[in-house]
Scaffold this active site. Structure first.
Site, PDB file in Angstrom:
ATOM      1  N   HIS A  84       1.068  -1.111  -0.100  1.00 54.49           N
ATOM      2  CA  HIS A  84       0.122   0.003   0.119  1.00 54.49           C
ATOM      3  C   HIS A  84       0.910   1.082   0.010  1.00 54.49           C
ATOM      4  CE1 HIS A  84      -3.305   2.781   1.162  1.00 54.49           C
ATOM      5  NE2 HIS A  84      -4.067   2.094   0.855  1.00 54.49           N
ATOM      6  N   ASP A 134      -8.020  -5.422  -0.251  1.00 58.13           N
ATOM      7  CA  ASP A 134      -8.626  -5.987  -1.192  1.00 58.13           C
ATOM      8  C   ASP A 134      -8.279  -7.460  -1.041  1.00 58.13           C
ATOM      9  OD1 ASP A 134      -7.485  -3.278  -2.739  1.00 58.13           O
ATOM     10  OD2 ASP A 134      -9.590  -3.999  -2.786  1.00 58.13           O
TER      11      ASP A 134
HETATM   12  C1  SDX Z   1      -6.193   0.253  -2.939  1.00 57.84           C
HETATM   13  O1  SDX Z   1      -4.391   4.612  -1.762  1.00 57.84           O
HETATM   14  C2  SDX Z   1      -5.202   3.973  -1.278  1.00 57.84           C
HETATM   15  O2  SDX Z   1      -5.849   4.445  -0.069  1.00 57.84           O
HETATM   16  C3  SDX Z   1      -5.836   3.006  -1.951  1.00 57.84           C
HETATM   17  C4  SDX Z   1      -7.012   2.158  -1.163  1.00 57.84           C
HETATM   18  C5  SDX Z   1      -8.271   2.874  -1.195  1.00 57.84           C
HETATM   19  O3  SDX Z   1      -9.024   2.438  -0.108  1.00 57.84           O
HETATM   20  O4  SDX Z   1      -8.509   3.827  -1.917  1.00 57.84           O
HETATM   21  O5  SDX Z   1      -6.401   1.607  -0.115  1.00 57.84           O
HETATM   22  C6  SDX Z   1      -7.357   0.907  -2.111  1.00 57.84           C
HETATM   23  O6  SDX Z   1      -5.890   0.451  -3.987  1.00 57.84           O
HETATM   24  C7  SDX Z   1      -5.420  -0.479  -2.121  1.00 57.84           C
HETATM   25  C8  SDX Z   1      -4.122  -1.370  -3.075  1.00 57.84           C
HETATM   26  C9  SDX Z   1      -4.817  -2.352  -3.987  1.00 57.84           C
HETATM   27  N1  SDX Z   1      -3.639  -2.684  -4.977  1.00 57.84           N
HETATM   28  C10 SDX Z   1      -3.066  -3.662  -4.832  1.00 57.84           C
HETATM   29  O7  SDX Z   1      -3.273  -4.886  -3.875  1.00 57.84           O
HETATM   30  C11 SDX Z   1      -2.004  -4.003  -5.939  1.00 57.84           C
HETATM   31  C12 SDX Z   1      -0.832  -4.805  -5.388  1.00 57.84           C
HETATM   32  N2  SDX Z   1      -0.048  -3.711  -4.796  1.00 57.84           N
HETATM   33  C13 SDX Z   1       1.002  -3.125  -5.432  1.00 57.84           C
HETATM   34  O8  SDX Z   1       0.891  -2.866  -6.664  1.00 57.84           O
HETATM   35  C14 SDX Z   1       1.477  -1.906  -4.655  1.00 57.84           C
HETATM   36  O9  SDX Z   1       1.679  -2.115  -3.571  1.00 57.84           O
HETATM   37  C15 SDX Z   1       0.663  -0.594  -4.584  1.00 57.84           C
HETATM   38  C16 SDX Z   1       0.329  -0.168  -6.109  1.00 57.84           C
HETATM   39  C17 SDX Z   1      -0.565  -0.693  -3.726  1.00 57.84           C
HETATM   40  C18 SDX Z   1       1.275   0.604  -3.903  1.00 57.84           C
HETATM   41  O10 SDX Z   1       2.609   0.683  -4.917  1.00 57.84           O
HETATM   42  P1  SDX Z   1       3.665   1.805  -4.648  1.00 57.84           P
HETATM   43  O11 SDX Z   1       3.285   2.842  -3.116  1.00 57.84           O
HETATM   44  O12 SDX Z   1       3.767   2.699  -5.814  1.00 57.84           O
HETATM   45  O13 SDX Z   1       4.760   1.031  -4.105  1.00 57.84           O
HETATM   46  P2  SDX Z   1       6.049   0.923  -4.702  1.00 57.84           P
HETATM   47  O14 SDX Z   1       5.809   0.358  -6.093  1.00 57.84           O
HETATM   48  O15 SDX Z   1       6.972   2.054  -4.863  1.00 57.84           O
HETATM   49  O16 SDX Z   1       6.796  -0.649  -4.324  1.00 57.84           O
HETATM   50  C19 SDX Z   1       7.784  -0.431  -3.090  1.00 57.84           C
HETATM   51  C20 SDX Z   1       8.592  -1.536  -3.329  1.00 57.84           C
HETATM   52  C21 SDX Z   1       9.099  -2.076  -4.741  1.00 57.84           C
HETATM   53  O17 SDX Z   1      10.152  -2.928  -4.785  1.00 57.84           O
HETATM   54  P3  SDX Z   1      11.620  -2.131  -4.758  1.00 57.84           P
HETATM   55  O18 SDX Z   1      11.728  -1.152  -5.939  1.00 57.84           O
HETATM   56  O19 SDX Z   1      11.712  -1.525  -3.430  1.00 57.84           O
HETATM   57  O20 SDX Z   1      12.571  -3.317  -4.929  1.00 57.84           O
HETATM   58  O21 SDX Z   1       7.725  -2.947  -3.115  1.00 57.84           O
HETATM   59  C22 SDX Z   1       7.658  -3.615  -4.214  1.00 57.84           C
HETATM   60  C23 SDX Z   1       7.807  -2.737  -5.335  1.00 57.84           C
HETATM   61  O22 SDX Z   1       8.186  -3.648  -6.270  1.00 57.84           O
HETATM   62  N3  SDX Z   1       6.090  -4.064  -4.050  1.00 57.84           N
HETATM   63  C24 SDX Z   1       5.304  -5.384  -4.271  1.00 57.84           C
HETATM   64  C25 SDX Z   1       4.314  -5.168  -4.218  1.00 57.84           C
HETATM   65  N4  SDX Z   1       3.976  -4.028  -3.858  1.00 57.84           N
HETATM   66  C26 SDX Z   1       4.857  -3.242  -3.911  1.00 57.84           C
HETATM   67  N5  SDX Z   1       6.327  -6.320  -4.748  1.00 57.84           N
HETATM   68  C27 SDX Z   1       5.486  -7.350  -5.038  1.00 57.84           C
HETATM   69  N6  SDX Z   1       4.087  -7.365  -4.600  1.00 57.84           N
HETATM   70  C28 SDX Z   1       3.540  -6.294  -4.419  1.00 57.84           C
HETATM   71  N7  SDX Z   1       2.003  -6.101  -4.139  1.00 57.84           N
END
Ligand code: SDX
Length: 430
Positions: free
Chosen positions: A308, A365
């Site tokens: 998140h 989710d």
């Molecule tokens: C919602 O914003 C809100 O409030 C949203 C929400 C709401 O109520 O409106 O809470 C609802 O959208 C919840 C999120 C639902 N999405 C998912 O579950 C999709 C899977 N999650 C990821 O795609 C991700 O965690 C996000 C999109 C939710 C957040 O992305 P960020 O903040 O841009 O995080 P990032 O891409 O900067 O990740 C930081 C690190 C990265 O690795 P490094 O570059 O540090 O090596 O964490 C890794 C990312 O690759 N990472 C993940 C991951 N999420 C982040 N790696 C594997 N699986 C994941 N799910």
């Protein structure tokens, strides 16, 4: 506004920037005049460090896993409030008294039908149309049916009416989209049913099939709608505020939020989680392979429902939804192997250094689809359920943006990294 300030020193010049302190002690540096003073802008891809507004609606603390609507903890609202009461609180700022809640509920009953002409719009869609596509276009099209209301700058009475229209009609549109997809006739809303039972009845009853409304199902859906009702400046809510800042009408602004929510990284994740769990199940239940794919930087796969932008601890909503899923499946006598897989996946995520080091936890989710599945809601309607829940939050933020004296049209800056000036070359010389 705090009296302290931050000093920005660049090119030998120092600029005092005001510091803003929020109710819960959050600090922000006000850069509203930075470019005019220093000719510098800031750069913050994804706005992870940038506040777009002052808001009184929702407070969340991502480190502590705290979420409150107008100061009330979601744990208390999920347990003791109704979705209508929570919606009223978010939109109007205070819990309603009995008369206010009765009047709010009455407005929903009066506004639950859509114009009969809108049924023709459904006829234009193929049965395979994703219900989010239908929802976004139908909500935007609602504006066409209220030409005598100023939907761009509504007065308080007009706003109340539009808010009730949107909150009530989104259920009807969602249920009609589902009926369209299964080729059954639309079931109209009933005046004698409350919000959630009315929606479930429109979804699952038919001229030849009565739908038995179970209290435990109604409670589970109510909890999900409350937990999805707002989440401060998430992608879809920020979209609603940005589109509304151009003085687009409320229906169009909400429609843009629905489109943003559709994305699998945002509201579409609940549907993607079930797809992921199903794939693990079909593959024999090997969660390790799924985890390895998620950790593999050469693989674009991400663990859906995990991680998140703001929560760097367990999403407080996920905790409640996980318990709710267990309760509902036990009461309905359902054993869903996907819940077992989800729990095994969560157990490993909470111990795996890749996820622990990045503060990646289950989010809202991760378990919600298990409940929707148990209720009989099809997968492609999961994000529609999220939109129904988020409707009061979108409306509340649009109203706050409109009422805020500081609101101006949203227009971020950029850092240009394209080519320098160059002259046109005729095609015969390229
Ligand atoms: C919602 O914003 C809100 O409030 C949203 C929400 C709401 O109520 O409106 O809470 C609802 O959208 C919840 C999120 C639902 N999405 C998912 O579950 C999709 C899977 N999650 C990821 O795609 C991700 O965690 C996000 C999109 C939710 C957040 O992305 P960020 O903040 O841009 O995080 P990032 O891409 O900067 O990740 C930081 C690190 C990265 O690795 P490094 O570059 O540090 O090596 O964490 C890794 C990312 O690759 N990472 C993940 C991951 N999420 C982040 N790696 C594997 N699986 C994941 N799910």
């Amino acid at each position: 506004m705090d009296q302290s300030s931050a000093k920005f020193i660049v090119d030998g010049n120092a600029y005092d920037l005001p510091v803003i302190t929020g109710t819960e002690g959050e600090k922000g540096v006000d850069i509203s005049k930075l470019r005019a003073q220093s000719n510098y802008v800031t750069f913050d891809q994804g706005f992870g460090n940038t506040s777009n507004c002052l808001s009184s609606i929702t407070f969340l603390d991502g480190e502590q896993g705290v979420l409150r609507y107008r100061g009330y903890p979601i744990e208390q609202l999920a347990e003791r409030s109704s979705f209508l009461e929570t919606a009223y609180l978010l939109i109007y700022g205070e819990l309603p008294n009995a008369e206010q809640l009765r009047s709010f509920s009455e407005a929903f009953t009066e506004n639950s039908m859509i114009h009969e002409d809108m049924k023709n719009l459904f006829n234009g869609y193929p049965s395979t149309a994703h219900p989010m596509a239908i929802l976004a276009s139908m909500v935007c099209s609602l504006e066409a049916y209220y030409p005598d209301i100023d939907t761009m700058n509504p007065n308080p009475e007009e706003f109340d009416q539009i808010a009730a229209q949107l909150m009530s009609k989104i259920r009807t549109i969602a249920a009609f989209a589902y009926k369209k997809s299964i080729g059954e006739p639309f079931v109209y809303p009933r005046h004698d049913l409350e919000y959630v039972p009315n929606f479930l009845n429109m979804m699952f009853s038919s001229p030849t099939r009565a739908y038995k409304i179970y209290d435990e199902v109604v409670k589970a859906v109510k909890v999900l709608l409350i937990l999805h009702a707002d989440h401060e400046q998430n992608c879809s809510t920020s979209t609603v505020r940005l589109v509304g800042s151009a003085q687009s009408n409320l229906f169009a602004s909400i429609s843009s939020g629905i489109c943003a929510l559709w994305g699998p990284l945002h509201g579409g994740a609940n549907e993607a989680v079930i797809d992921m769990l199903e794939a693990i199940h079909k593959g024999g239940g090997d969660v390790d392979h799924c985890l390895e794919r998620a950790k593999d930087k050469t693989n674009p796969f991400r663990l859906m429902g995990v991680g998140h932008r703001v929560y760097k601890s367990y999403d407080p909503r996920a905790k409640i939804i996980k318990e709710c899923a267990h309760d509902l499946l036990a009461k309905l006598g359902i054993h869903d192997p996907l819940l077992d897989i989800a729990m095994r996946l969560e157990e490993k995520v909470l111990k795996d250094s890749y996820f622990v080091d990045r503060n990646l936890y289950p989010n809202v989710d991760f378990y919600s689809g298990i409940i929707y599945k148990a209720v009989g809601i099809p997968r492609n309607m999961f994000t529609v359920m999220f939109a129904i829940g988020r409707m009061p939050g979108w409306i509340a933020h649009w109203r706050e943006m409109k009422d805020s004296p500081g609101t101006r049209i949203g227009r971020p800056r950029q850092i240009y990294v394209g080519p320098h000036k160059r002259d046109y070359v005729p095609i015969n010389k390229r």
